[in-house]
Enzyme design. Structure first.
Site, PDB file in Angstrom:
ATOM      1  CG  ASP A  84      -1.945   1.078   1.275  1.00 25.52           C
ATOM      2  OD1 ASP A  84      -2.356   1.558   0.197  1.00 25.52           O
ATOM      3  OD2 ASP A  84      -2.348   1.483   2.379  1.00 25.52           O
ATOM      4  CB  THR A  85       0.219   4.854   0.016  1.00 25.18           C
ATOM      5  OG1 THR A  85       1.047   6.003  -0.142  1.00 25.18           O
ATOM      6  CG2 THR A  85      -0.585   4.964   1.302  1.00 25.18           C
ATOM      7  CG  HIS A 123      -1.132  -1.010  -4.315  1.00 26.94           C
ATOM      8  ND1 HIS A 123      -1.909   0.088  -4.034  1.00 26.94           N
ATOM      9  CD2 HIS A 123       0.145  -0.651  -4.059  1.00 26.94           C
ATOM     10  CE1 HIS A 123      -1.125   1.082  -3.625  1.00 26.94           C
ATOM     11  NE2 HIS A 123       0.127   0.657  -3.629  1.00 26.94           N
ATOM     12  CB  CYS A 124      -6.201  -0.767  -1.377  1.00 30.55           C
ATOM     13  SG  CYS A 124      -5.203   0.291  -0.346  1.00 30.55           S
TER      14      CYS A 124
END
Length: 155
Positions: A84-85, A123-124
């Site tokens: 994720d980020t 990955h969202c």
């Protein structure tokens, strides 16, 4: 679940920040029968309270939990590679420090070499290239757009 036909017995490798998305995986994975392998840089680990709950859940549900700083160790035999980020909202001032700390955590095909032969990537979104390279992100192994569509229905 849609891709693999079920969740029980899958191994999820989280490679990145110990953020809220990881903590959601942590509180649910064992209850769903999934093993969880987490790689975060030192100083970016998930909340200790969540880690303790996750350890208890893993014991109760008979799943395995690994916490490491080595992305390749986390990816070893994983069915799903997730990130994720690295810079969440409100952390913009930490960008330079965070990018330095997360060097070596980008998910690449090299990372995937140690994963299970049936690995997939999640990955969202939105994604930054330093988190996952284009080769993985746009590969047939990437389920990010199916994941995004599925999230749409929960909103």
């Amino acid at each position: 679940q849609e891709h693999f036909g079920g969740l029980k017995g899958l191994t999820i490798a989280w490679i990145g920040d110990g953020n809220n998305v990881l903590q959601s995986f942590m509180t649910s994975s064992a209850k769903l029968g999934m093993h969880l392998r987490i790689a975060t840089p030192r100083g970016f680990e998930p909340d200790l309270r969540i880690t303790k709950i996750t350890e208890q859940n893993s014991k109760e549900y008979g799943t395995k939990l690994l916490l490491t700083t080595d992305p390749l160790e986390a990816a070893d035999s994983a069915n799903v590679l997730v990130t994720d980020t690295w810079i969440s909202m409100g952390q913009e001032e930490e960008k330079k420090e965070r990018l330095k700390a997360f060097q070596g955590y980008q998910i690449t095909m090299q990372t995937a070499k140690s994963a299970a032969s049936n690995w997939a990537f999640l990955h969202c979104l939105p994604r930054k290239p330093e988190e996952v390279d284009d080769e993985v992100f746009y590969s047939p192994r990437s389920l990010v757009f199916q994941e995004a569509e599925n999230r749409k229905w929960t909103i």
